[in-house]
Motif scaffolding. Sequence first.
Motif, PDB file in Angstrom:
ATOM      1  N   VAL A  35     -13.742  18.870  17.803  1.00 57.83           N
ATOM      2  CA  VAL A  35     -15.007  18.533  17.176  1.00 57.83           C
ATOM      3  C   VAL A  35     -15.818  17.689  18.158  1.00 57.83           C
ATOM      4  CG1 VAL A  35     -14.132  16.439  16.024  1.00 57.83           C
ATOM      5  CG2 VAL A  35     -16.101  17.641  15.078  1.00 57.83           C
ATOM      6  N   ILE A  36     -17.120  17.873  18.110  1.00 57.34           N
ATOM      7  CA  ILE A  36     -18.065  17.053  18.868  1.00 57.34           C
ATOM      8  C   ILE A  36     -18.845  16.260  17.827  1.00 57.34           C
ATOM      9  CG2 ILE A  36     -20.033  17.058  20.449  1.00 57.34           C
ATOM     10  CD1 ILE A  36     -18.896  19.955  21.247  1.00 57.34           C
ATOM     11  N   ILE A  37     -18.652  14.961  17.800  1.00 53.62           N
ATOM     12  CA  ILE A  37     -19.251  14.108  16.773  1.00 53.62           C
ATOM     13  C   ILE A  37     -20.739  13.917  17.050  1.00 53.62           C
ATOM     14  CG2 ILE A  37     -19.233  11.817  15.694  1.00 53.62           C
ATOM     15  CD1 ILE A  37     -16.745  13.540  15.075  1.00 53.62           C
ATOM     16  N   HIS A  38     -21.541  14.209  16.015  1.00 55.54           N
ATOM     17  CA  HIS A  38     -23.000  14.050  16.127  1.00 55.54           C
ATOM     18  C   HIS A  38     -23.543  12.881  15.325  1.00 55.54           C
ATOM     19  CE1 HIS A  38     -23.937  17.642  18.433  1.00 55.54           C
ATOM     20  NE2 HIS A  38     -23.001  18.257  17.735  1.00 55.54           N
ATOM     21  N   GLY A  39     -22.826  12.475  14.274  1.00 54.54           N
ATOM     22  CA  GLY A  39     -23.367  11.401  13.451  1.00 54.54           C
ATOM     23  C   GLY A  39     -22.538  11.174  12.210  1.00 54.54           C
ATOM     24  N   VAL A  40     -23.235  10.796  11.127  1.00 50.73           N
ATOM     25  CA  VAL A  40     -22.587  10.404   9.881  1.00 50.73           C
ATOM     26  C   VAL A  40     -23.125  11.251   8.738  1.00 50.73           C
ATOM     27  CG1 VAL A  40     -22.354   8.497   8.230  1.00 50.73           C
ATOM     28  CG2 VAL A  40     -22.239   8.041  10.683  1.00 50.73           C
ATOM     29  N   GLY A  42     -22.680  10.858   4.645  1.00 51.78           N
ATOM     30  CA  GLY A  42     -22.101  10.015   3.604  1.00 51.78           C
ATOM     31  C   GLY A  42     -21.361   8.853   4.226  1.00 51.78           C
ATOM     32  N   ASP A  43     -20.039   8.804   4.005  1.00 54.15           N
ATOM     33  CA  ASP A  43     -19.254   7.707   4.558  1.00 54.15           C
ATOM     34  C   ASP A  43     -18.227   8.190   5.585  1.00 54.15           C
ATOM     35  OD1 ASP A  43     -17.512   9.000   2.904  1.00 54.15           O
ATOM     36  OD2 ASP A  43     -16.800   7.204   1.870  1.00 54.15           O
ATOM     37  N   SER A  44     -18.526   9.318   6.258  1.00 51.01           N
ATOM     38  CA  SER A  44     -17.619   9.826   7.289  1.00 51.01           C
ATOM     39  C   SER A  44     -18.416  10.411   8.454  1.00 51.01           C
ATOM     40  CB  SER A  44     -16.658  10.863   6.712  1.00 51.01           C
ATOM     41  OG  SER A  44     -17.376  11.941   6.173  1.00 51.01           O
ATOM     42  N   LEU A  45     -17.714  10.635   9.540  1.00 50.63           N
ATOM     43  CA  LEU A  45     -18.344  11.233  10.708  1.00 50.63           C
ATOM     44  C   LEU A  45     -18.525  12.730  10.475  1.00 50.63           C
ATOM     45  CD1 LEU A  45     -16.252   9.596  13.583  1.00 50.63           C
ATOM     46  CD2 LEU A  45     -18.442   8.832  12.650  1.00 50.63           C
ATOM     47  N   TYR A  46     -19.512  13.323  11.139  1.00 59.56           N
ATOM     48  CA  TYR A  46     -19.642  14.786  11.113  1.00 59.56           C
ATOM     49  C   TYR A  46     -19.964  15.262  12.518  1.00 59.56           C
ATOM     50  CZ  TYR A  46     -24.618  15.608  11.798  1.00 59.56           C
ATOM     51  OH  TYR A  46     -25.862  15.708  12.369  1.00 59.56           O
ATOM     52  N   LEU A 103     -15.557   5.443  17.251  1.00 62.76           N
ATOM     53  CA  LEU A 103     -16.861   5.956  16.813  1.00 62.76           C
ATOM     54  C   LEU A 103     -17.119   5.595  15.351  1.00 62.76           C
ATOM     55  CD1 LEU A 103     -16.975   9.466  18.530  1.00 62.76           C
ATOM     56  CD2 LEU A 103     -18.411   7.479  19.059  1.00 62.76           C
ATOM     57  N   GLU A 104     -16.081   5.671  14.514  1.00 58.44           N
ATOM     58  CA  GLU A 104     -16.230   5.264  13.113  1.00 58.44           C
ATOM     59  C   GLU A 104     -16.636   3.795  13.007  1.00 58.44           C
ATOM     60  OE1 GLU A 104     -13.099   8.239  10.830  1.00 58.44           O
ATOM     61  OE2 GLU A 104     -12.368   6.304  11.562  1.00 58.44           O
ATOM     62  N   GLU A 105     -15.986   2.940  13.793  1.00 58.84           N
ATOM     63  CA  GLU A 105     -16.303   1.508  13.769  1.00 58.84           C
ATOM     64  C   GLU A 105     -17.731   1.246  14.239  1.00 58.84           C
ATOM     65  OE1 GLU A 105     -13.298  -0.614  15.941  1.00 58.84           O
ATOM     66  OE2 GLU A 105     -11.707   0.064  14.574  1.00 58.84           O
ATOM     67  N   LEU A 106     -18.214   2.057  15.156  1.00 61.27           N
ATOM     68  CA  LEU A 106     -19.577   1.919  15.656  1.00 61.27           C
ATOM     69  C   LEU A 106     -20.608   2.391  14.636  1.00 61.27           C
ATOM     70  CD1 LEU A 106     -21.596   1.496  18.108  1.00 61.27           C
ATOM     71  CD2 LEU A 106     -21.196   3.919  18.594  1.00 61.27           C
ATOM     72  N   LEU A 107     -20.333   3.535  14.011  1.00 58.90           N
ATOM     73  CA  LEU A 107     -21.347   4.193  13.195  1.00 58.90           C
ATOM     74  C   LEU A 107     -21.314   3.880  11.705  1.00 58.90           C
ATOM     75  CD1 LEU A 107     -21.244   7.736  14.806  1.00 58.90           C
ATOM     76  CD2 LEU A 107     -22.934   5.950  15.163  1.00 58.90           C
ATOM     77  N   LEU A 108     -20.138   3.903  11.116  1.00 59.80           N
ATOM     78  CA  LEU A 108     -20.068   3.819   9.662  1.00 59.80           C
ATOM     79  C   LEU A 108     -20.672   2.548   9.069  1.00 59.80           C
ATOM     80  CD1 LEU A 108     -16.665   5.568   8.889  1.00 59.80           C
ATOM     81  CD2 LEU A 108     -18.978   6.529   8.923  1.00 59.80           C
ATOM     82  N   ALA A 114     -24.190   6.463   0.290  1.00 60.43           N
ATOM     83  CA  ALA A 114     -23.492   7.019  -0.871  1.00 60.43           C
ATOM     84  C   ALA A 114     -23.745   8.513  -1.009  1.00 60.43           C
ATOM     85  CB  ALA A 114     -23.940   6.293  -2.133  1.00 60.43           C
ATOM     86  N   ASP A 115     -24.786   9.009  -0.375  1.00 59.58           N
ATOM     87  CA  ASP A 115     -25.151  10.418  -0.497  1.00 59.58           C
ATOM     88  C   ASP A 115     -24.426  11.250   0.567  1.00 59.58           C
ATOM     89  OD1 ASP A 115     -26.288  12.900  -0.814  1.00 59.58           O
ATOM     90  OD2 ASP A 115     -28.336  12.256  -0.409  1.00 59.58           O
ATOM     91  N   GLU A 116     -23.405  11.995   0.148  1.00 60.36           N
ATOM     92  CA  GLU A 116     -22.621  12.806   1.086  1.00 60.36           C
ATOM     93  C   GLU A 116     -23.437  13.932   1.707  1.00 60.36           C
ATOM     94  OE1 GLU A 116     -19.092  14.224  -0.763  1.00 60.36           O
ATOM     95  OE2 GLU A 116     -18.388  12.212  -1.261  1.00 60.36           O
ATOM     96  N   ASN A 117     -24.543  14.312   1.079  1.00 54.92           N
ATOM     97  CA  ASN A 117     -25.363  15.413   1.587  1.00 54.92           C
ATOM     98  C   ASN A 117     -26.352  14.978   2.654  1.00 54.92           C
ATOM     99  OD1 ASN A 117     -24.156  17.301  -0.157  1.00 54.92           O
ATOM    100  ND2 ASN A 117     -25.437  16.576  -1.833  1.00 54.92           N
ATOM    101  N   THR A 118     -26.458  13.685   2.879  1.00 58.25           N
ATOM    102  CA  THR A 118     -27.377  13.185   3.891  1.00 58.25           C
ATOM    103  C   THR A 118     -26.655  13.088   5.228  1.00 58.25           C
ATOM    104  OG1 THR A 118     -28.594  11.900   2.263  1.00 58.25           O
ATOM    105  CG2 THR A 118     -28.874  11.269   4.565  1.00 58.25           C
ATOM    106  N   GLU A 119     -27.084  13.906   6.177  1.00 59.15           N
ATOM    107  CA  GLU A 119     -26.523  13.857   7.521  1.00 59.15           C
ATOM    108  C   GLU A 119     -27.470  13.068   8.418  1.00 59.15           C
ATOM    109  OE1 GLU A 119     -25.857  17.837   8.879  1.00 59.15           O
ATOM    110  OE2 GLU A 119     -24.096  18.092   7.617  1.00 59.15           O
ATOM    111  N   ILE A 120     -26.915  12.115   9.110  1.00 57.34           N
ATOM    112  CA  ILE A 120     -27.700  11.333  10.064  1.00 57.34           C
ATOM    113  C   ILE A 120     -27.213  11.693  11.456  1.00 57.34           C
ATOM    114  CG2 ILE A 120     -28.323   9.031  10.868  1.00 57.34           C
ATOM    115  CD1 ILE A 120     -27.761   8.062   7.981  1.00 57.34           C
ATOM    116  N   ASP A 121     -28.029  12.437  12.178  1.00 53.01           N
ATOM    117  CA  ASP A 121     -27.703  12.832  13.542  1.00 53.01           C
ATOM    118  C   ASP A 121     -28.178  11.730  14.478  1.00 53.01           C
ATOM    119  OD1 ASP A 121     -27.702  14.025  16.151  1.00 53.01           O
ATOM    120  OD2 ASP A 121     -27.554  15.962  15.160  1.00 53.01           O
TER     121      ASP A 121
END
Length: 143
Positions: A35-40, A42-46, A103-108, A114-121
């Motif tokens: 996986v190549i992490i682009h952002g967040v 909800g409360d996880s990386l995507y 990356l989780e510690e940096l971004l989350l 709370a909105d899992e459908n919101t992707e933040i690139d």
Amino acid sequence: MPEAVPRPPYVTPADALTPNRDITHGHFAPGDRVVIIHGVAGDSLYGDAVTVVAPSWHTPTEEDGWRLRNPLGGQHTFVTGHPRYLIHLDRHCPDCLIHMRALEELLLPRLSSADENTEIDCGWYSLTEYDQLVHVSDTKHGR
């Protein structure tokens, strides 16, 4: 994979982790799912889940890279990326797990919602005209 990633209207954290990641080309092999992490989201990386296909020169960094296959196909089914952009998905890999947790510690704490459908690139990656995935810190002379 995104064409060019527009910056969101808010400031996202700079990625000082990936550019300094010490990971070798040999850490990955053809067939690895990564996986190549682009952002967040909800409360996880995507990010983009892809399969490592074959060695390929990564022009933006002038180093050994990997040809990657997007299983969803599309205009950018095959791209080339540097090993430091990749995190193993299919196997327990301490190096990749450490990088993902950092990356989780940096971004989350800054971007989770709370909105899992919101992707933040975070806008860390773009594609060159040659389908080479490049991190903003690896861009050289406008390439």
